[in-house]
Design a protein around this motif. Structure first.
Motif, PDB file in Angstrom:
ATOM      1  N   GLY A 331       0.811  -1.216   0.000  1.00 33.87           N
ATOM      2  CA  GLY A 331       0.000   0.000   0.000  1.00 33.87           C
ATOM      3  C   GLY A 331       0.839   1.258   0.000  1.00 33.87           C
ATOM      4  O   GLY A 331       0.389   2.328  -0.388  1.00 33.87           O
ATOM      5  N   ALA A 332       2.078   1.147   0.464  1.00 29.60           N
ATOM      6  CA  ALA A 332       3.025   2.264   0.463  1.00 29.60           C
ATOM      7  C   ALA A 332       4.410   1.643   0.619  1.00 29.60           C
ATOM      8  O   ALA A 332       4.540   0.467   0.982  1.00 29.60           O
ATOM      9  N   VAL A 353       4.018  -6.465  -0.886  1.00 33.67           N
ATOM     10  CA  VAL A 353       2.947  -6.475  -1.890  1.00 33.67           C
ATOM     11  C   VAL A 353       2.841  -5.069  -2.472  1.00 33.67           C
ATOM     12  O   VAL A 353       2.588  -4.112  -1.747  1.00 33.67           O
ATOM     13  N   PHE A 354       3.084  -4.969  -3.751  1.00 34.63           N
ATOM     14  CA  PHE A 354       2.985  -3.676  -4.428  1.00 34.63           C
ATOM     15  C   PHE A 354       1.872  -3.811  -5.462  1.00 34.63           C
ATOM     16  O   PHE A 354       2.035  -4.475  -6.483  1.00 34.63           O
ATOM     17  N   GLY A 355       0.727  -3.242  -5.127  1.00 33.41           N
ATOM     18  CA  GLY A 355      -0.418  -3.446  -6.007  1.00 33.41           C
ATOM     19  C   GLY A 355      -1.195  -2.171  -6.201  1.00 33.41           C
ATOM     20  O   GLY A 355      -0.857  -1.120  -5.658  1.00 33.41           O
ATOM     21  N   GLU A 358      -6.408  -0.745  -9.714  1.00 32.25           N
ATOM     22  CA  GLU A 358      -6.600  -0.825 -11.170  1.00 32.25           C
ATOM     23  C   GLU A 358      -6.189  -2.188 -11.715  1.00 32.25           C
ATOM     24  O   GLU A 358      -6.531  -2.523 -12.851  1.00 32.25           O
ATOM     25  N   VAL A 361      -0.648  -6.564  -9.452  1.00 34.07           N
ATOM     26  CA  VAL A 361      -0.155  -6.792  -8.087  1.00 34.07           C
ATOM     27  C   VAL A 361       1.173  -7.550  -8.181  1.00 34.07           C
ATOM     28  O   VAL A 361       1.280  -8.554  -8.904  1.00 34.07           O
ATOM     29  N   THR A 435       0.796   3.960 -14.208  1.00 35.64           N
ATOM     30  CA  THR A 435       0.592   3.777 -12.762  1.00 35.64           C
ATOM     31  C   THR A 435       0.916   5.030 -11.958  1.00 35.64           C
ATOM     32  O   THR A 435       0.464   5.179 -10.830  1.00 35.64           O
ATOM     33  N   LYS A 454       2.878  10.909  -9.528  1.00 34.16           N
ATOM     34  CA  LYS A 454       1.500  11.402  -9.482  1.00 34.16           C
ATOM     35  C   LYS A 454       1.318  12.384  -8.336  1.00 34.16           C
ATOM     36  O   LYS A 454       1.999  12.285  -7.307  1.00 34.16           O
ATOM     37  N   GLY A 461      -1.546   4.638   3.764  1.00 29.06           N
ATOM     38  CA  GLY A 461      -1.961   3.759   2.670  1.00 29.06           C
ATOM     39  C   GLY A 461      -3.183   4.264   1.931  1.00 29.06           C
ATOM     40  O   GLY A 461      -3.524   3.754   0.872  1.00 29.06           O
ATOM     41  N   LYS A 463      -4.907   6.941  -0.437  1.00 30.67           N
ATOM     42  CA  LYS A 463      -4.364   7.862  -1.426  1.00 30.67           C
ATOM     43  C   LYS A 463      -5.279   9.082  -1.546  1.00 30.67           C
ATOM     44  O   LYS A 463      -6.498   8.945  -1.618  1.00 30.67           O
TER      45      LYS A 463
HETATM   46  C1  OOB Z   1      -2.956  -0.556  -3.117  1.00 31.21           C
HETATM   47  O1  OOB Z   1      -3.845  -0.077  -4.022  1.00 31.21           O
HETATM   48  P1  OOB Z   1      -4.283   1.448  -4.220  1.00 31.21           P
HETATM   49  O2  OOB Z   1      -5.098   1.466  -5.439  1.00 31.21           O
HETATM   50  O3  OOB Z   1      -4.842   1.970  -2.962  1.00 31.21           O
HETATM   51  O4  OOB Z   1      -2.935   2.268  -4.453  1.00 31.21           O
HETATM   52  C2  OOB Z   1      -2.034   1.947  -5.481  1.00 31.21           C
HETATM   53  C3  OOB Z   1      -0.763   2.752  -5.314  1.00 31.21           C
HETATM   54  C4  OOB Z   1       0.363   2.299  -6.213  1.00 31.21           C
HETATM   55  O5  OOB Z   1       0.244   2.815  -7.513  1.00 31.21           O
HETATM   56  C5  OOB Z   1       1.551   2.860  -5.460  1.00 31.21           C
HETATM   57  O6  OOB Z   1       1.665   4.232  -5.676  1.00 31.21           O
HETATM   58  C6  OOB Z   1       1.175   2.635  -4.020  1.00 31.21           C
HETATM   59  O7  OOB Z   1      -0.237   2.606  -3.999  1.00 31.21           O
HETATM   60  N1  OOB Z   1       1.686   1.358  -3.492  1.00 31.21           N
HETATM   61  C7  OOB Z   1       2.972   1.145  -3.116  1.00 31.21           C
HETATM   62  C8  OOB Z   1       3.011  -0.193  -2.646  1.00 31.21           C
HETATM   63  N2  OOB Z   1       1.775  -0.726  -2.759  1.00 31.21           N
HETATM   64  C9  OOB Z   1       0.983   0.237  -3.284  1.00 31.21           C
HETATM   65  N3  OOB Z   1       4.066   1.918  -3.152  1.00 31.21           N
HETATM   66  C10 OOB Z   1       5.228   1.379  -2.697  1.00 31.21           C
HETATM   67  N4  OOB Z   1       5.332   0.122  -2.226  1.00 31.21           N
HETATM   68  C11 OOB Z   1       4.271  -0.700  -2.186  1.00 31.21           C
HETATM   69  N5  OOB Z   1       4.379  -1.956  -1.700  1.00 31.21           N
HETATM   70  O8  OOB Z   1      -2.325   0.176  -2.380  1.00 31.21           O
HETATM   71  C12 OOB Z   1      -2.773  -2.033  -3.125  1.00 31.21           C
HETATM   72  C13 OOB Z   1      -3.598  -2.835  -3.895  1.00 31.21           C
HETATM   73  C14 OOB Z   1      -3.414  -4.211  -3.897  1.00 31.21           C
HETATM   74  C15 OOB Z   1      -2.412  -4.773  -3.116  1.00 31.21           C
HETATM   75  C16 OOB Z   1      -1.595  -3.965  -2.345  1.00 31.21           C
HETATM   76  C17 OOB Z   1      -1.777  -2.592  -2.347  1.00 31.21           C
END
Ligand code: OOB
Length: 569
Positions: A331-332, A353-355, A358, A361, A435, A454, A461, A463
Motif C-alpha cells: 500500500g506504500a 505487496v505492491f499493487g 486498477e 499486483v 501507474t 503522481k 496507505g 491515497k
Molecule cells: C494498493 O492499491 P491502491 O489502489 O490503494 O494504491 C495503489 C498505489 C500504487 O500505484 C503505489 O503508488 C502505491 O499505492 N503502493 C505502493 C506499494 N503498494 C501500493 N508503493 C510502494 N510500495 C508498495 N508496496 O495500495 C494495493 C492494492 C493491492 C495490493 C496492495 C496494495
C-alpha cells in the motif's frame, strides 16, 4: 448520464487479448456470485468468519461476536440477498457498500452479489462529498451502511446523500441498515441471481462485477470496473503465490473494501482456500495481538505505518504472535530498515505487496533471497503481466534505470468507468495503464519502487489527490491560492501540508489549521483528507518567475517546508 444504465460505459479488453487470456486458462466461465456459492458449499463445515456483529448489538445481546461456518455464512447472506432484493435492487444495479470490518460486511458482500447487484466499495470513513460523487457517478440505487458504525450518524449521512441524488438525478437511492435484524419469518429464496449482461461482451464472466475506487490523482476518486473473470484470476493466482490453504486463518485489519484486503490474497483468497477470516474491529495492535493469539491467526496484511505501530507495541507488550506465518505489507513503500525487523519481532515471514486497485499486483516470493524480500516490492503475479519502464517521452529506459511504470495484463483495467478524458491521459493508445509510480527493475525481475510521479499524498496507505485538497481550500472565502503537499512522516507515511495564500486583507487569526479543518468539515469532506498542518504565505515560490507548472510549484513548496523543518530541528 449513461442512456442505458445497465450497459456500463467501460473500456473492454480487446478481443485478441480476451481470447489469449481465455485460451491460456486464466479467464474461466465462473462469476463471483458462483465462486462465493461454491466456497460456501465446498467448505460447508469450516469456520468462515469471526467478527463483531452489529445485528447482535442492535438486538441487545451480550455476545457481540459472531462465529459463522461457511454454511452459516451462506444462510445469513441469503437473508441479506433477500433484503437487498426487497429494497428494490435489481440485477445490474449499483449498490454503495459502506460497512466497517464486521460480520455483516461479508454477509452483505455476498448478499449484494447474490441479488445480482454491483457493489461500489466505499470506506466507512467516506463522508457526503465522496459518497454523493460515487452515487451520482455509478447511478447507485441503494446504500448499505450500519447505524452502529462509530464516528458518524450514518442514518443522517445516508439521508443527506440520498437527498442530493434525488435533487441532481431525480431518482431514489434507498438505504439499507445492516444493523437491523433479518426477518426470520420469511424463508429466503435460495436462488442466486445471475449477473446481468452489462457490457457488450458475450460471456457472463466478462461482465463488470463491481466498482473499486481509485486513489485519485485528479479530483475525486474514479471508479474502477473489474470483471468477474479478471478478478477471480487475480485471486486464484494470489492464493497460489501466498500458499494459502484451509488452515491459513486470515486477520483482516485493513478496511475490508481495500483491494489489498479484498484480493491479495485477502478475503476472497481466504474464501477460495476455505480458511477462516478474523475481522479486527479496530486496527490497534492491542486488539490485533489478542485476536492473533485467541484465533491462531496465520496471515495478516498491513500498510507500513501500521506495521511500524505493531513493531513499537510488540517491543512493549511481548505479545504471543507465534502462530503468524505470513506478514504481507503493501500500500506504500516499506523502508528496508523496517522490513528487517518484521520477522524477528512478529515471527511470520515478510511478503512485500505492491499493487493497485486498477489491477497489477506484485509479490515477493517465499523462496526469494532476503536481499530481494527486504529491498524490493516483488514481481508481477502473472507471467501475462506486461511491464514497461519508460522516460517522460514514453521511451523505455536502460535496464536497471528508474522510470515510469506502465502495465497491461489479464487483470488490469483498460479504462476507468465513464471517464473518457481521464482515460486518454491515464492509458496509452495500446492499453497500458500509467501507474504514476517510478520504479526500477532488478536483474531478477523484481521491482523496486523508487518514487512517485503522481500528484497524490499517501497517508496510512490511503491515497489523496492533492488537487482535491486544493480545490476545497480554494472555496474558502479568505483563500486566494493554496497548495497541498505530502510531508514525509514517520507515523502515517505522509501528512497533508497545506500552504495558503490569503486574499488581500484576510486574517486567519490564531489557528489557520482549525479554520481550514472547520471549512473542510462544513463541506463534508472525508476526514482523512483534512489538512493537518497549515502555513500562511504571502506568495507561493516560483509563481512570480513566469510560466511554471503546478507540479513545479508543489515541489518548490515541499522544498521550502522541508528546509524550514530542518532549520527547526
Ligand atoms: C494498493 O492499491 P491502491 O489502489 O490503494 O494504491 C495503489 C498505489 C500504487 O500505484 C503505489 O503508488 C502505491 O499505492 N503502493 C505502493 C506499494 N503498494 C501500493 N508503493 C510502494 N510500495 C508498495 N508496496 O495500495 C494495493 C492494492 C493491492 C495490493 C496492495 C496494495
Amino acid at each position: 448520464m449513461c442512456e442505458n444504465p445497465l450497459l456500463l460505459p467501460v473500456a473492454l479488453y480487446p478481443d485478441e487479448f480476451a481470447e489469449r487470456y481465455r485460451k491460456a486458462g486464466l479467464w474461466v466461465d465462473e462469476t463471483i456470485p458462483e465462486f462465493l456459492e461454491n466456497s460456501c458449499t465446498d467448505y460447508a463445515e469450516n469456520l468462515a468468519v469471526v467478527a463483531v456483529s452489529h445485528q447482535k448489538i442492535s438486538q441487545g445481546e451480550s455476545d457481540l461476536v459472531a462465529r459463522l461456518t461457511y454454511t452459516e455464512l451462506r444462510e445469513q447472506a441469503l437473508l441479506a440477498a433477500a433484503r437487498v432484493r426487497d429494497a428494490g435492487v435489481r440485477p445490474g444495479d449499483r449498490v454503495l457498500l459502506q460497512l466497517p470490518n464486521i460480520a455483516e460486511y461479508l454477509v452483505y458482500l455476498l448478499g449484494i452479489f447474490w441479488a445480482g447487484g454491483i457493489p461500489v466499495f466505499c470506506l466507512p470513513a467516506h463522508r457526503a462529498s465522496d459518497l454523493i460523487h460515487f452515487a451520482l457517478k455509478s447511478h447507485a440505487t441503494a446504500h448499505v451502511f450500519s447505524s452502529y458504525t462509530s464516528g458518524e450518524d450514518f442514518q443522517k449521512l445516508h439521508h443527506s446523500v440520498a437527498a442530493n441524488v434525488e435533487d441532481q438525478q431525480n431518482r431514489r437511492m434507498v438505504g439499507i441498515d445492516a444493523s437491523a435484524p433479518f426477518d426470520l419469518s420469511k424463508t429466503p429464496s435460495h436462488t442466486i441471481s445471475q449477473p446481468v449482461m452489462n457490457t457488450e461482451r458475450a460471456r457472463k464472466s466478462e461482465q463488470v462485477a463491481f466498482l473499486q475506487l481509485s486513489g485519485g490523482t485528479t479530483g475525486l476518486s474514479k471508479l474502477i470496473p473489474r470483471t468477474h473473470a479478471d478478478y477471480l484470476y487475480s485471486v486464484r493466482q494470489s492464493v497460489k503465490i501466498c500458499q494459502l490453504n484451509c488452515e491459513s486463518t486470515l486477520l483482516v485489519v485493513l478496511p475490508a473494501s481495500h483491494n489489498f484486503a479484498m484480493s491479495s490474497a485477502g478475503i476472497l483468497g481466504a474464501m477460495c482456500a476455505g480458511s477462516a477470516m478474523v475481522f479486527a474491529a479496530d486496527p490497534s495492535p492491542k486488539t490485533a495481538f489478542a485476536l492473533i493469539e485467541q484465533e491462531n491467526v496465520k496471515v495478516v496484511q498491513l500498510v507500513p505505518p501500521l506495521a511500524q505501530a505493531w513493531l513499537a507495541s510488540a517491543a512493549k507488550r511481548q505479545p504471543n504472535v507465534e502462530s503468524l506465518e505470513l506478514i504481507q505489507i503493501g500500500g506504500a513503500k516499506l523502508l528496508p530498515s523496517v522490513a528487517e525487523r518484521i520477522t524477528p519481532v512478529l515471527h511470520g515471514k515478510l511478503q512485500q505487496v505492491f499493487g493497485m486497485a486498477e489491477g497489477l499486483v506484485n509479490y515477493t516470493r517465499a523462496d526469494d533471497s532476503d536481499e530481494m524480500r527486504l529491498h524490493t516490492q516483488g514481481r508481477p503475479m502473472s507471467e501475462f503481466d506486461e511491464i514497461l519502464v519508460v522516460d517522460d517521452h514514453d521511451i523505455p529506459v536502460a535496464e536497471g534505470e528508474s522510470g515510469h511504470l506502465l502495465t497491461r495484463g489479464p487483470y488490469t483495467i483498460r479504462g476507468y468507468y465513464n471517464e473518457p478524458a481521464i482515460n486518454a491521459k491515464s492509458f496509452t493508445d495500446d492499453g497500458f495503464y500509467r501507474t504514476g509510480d517510478i520504479v526500477r527493475v532488478h536483474p531478477t525481475g523484481d521491482i523496486e519502487v523508487t518514487g512517485r510521479a503522481k500528484d497524490q499524498i499517501n497517508r496510512n496507505g490511503e491515497k489523496i489527490a492533492v488537487d482535491e485538497i486544493e480545490d476545497v481550500a480554494l472555496m474558502h472565502p479568505k483563500v486566494y491560492d493554496a497548495v497541498a503537499v505530502g510531508l514525509p512522516d514517520p507515523t502515517v507515511g505522509e501528512r497533508i501540508y497545506l500552504v495558503v495564500v490569503p486574499q488581500a486583507d484576510a486574517d486567519f487569526g490564531e489557528s489557520p489549521v482549525a479554520e481550514m479543518r472547520n471549512h473542510f468539515a462544513k463541506r463534508q469532506v472525508t476526514p482523512y483528507k483534512f489538512p493537518e498542518l497549515v502555513e500562511i504565505m504571502d506568495t507561493l515560490p516560483l509563481t512570480n518567475i513566469g510560466k511554471v507548472s503546478r507540479r513545479d510549484v508543489r515541489a518548490a513548496v515541499l522544498d521550502h517546508v522541508l528546509q524550514a523543518k530542518e532549520k527547526h530541528a
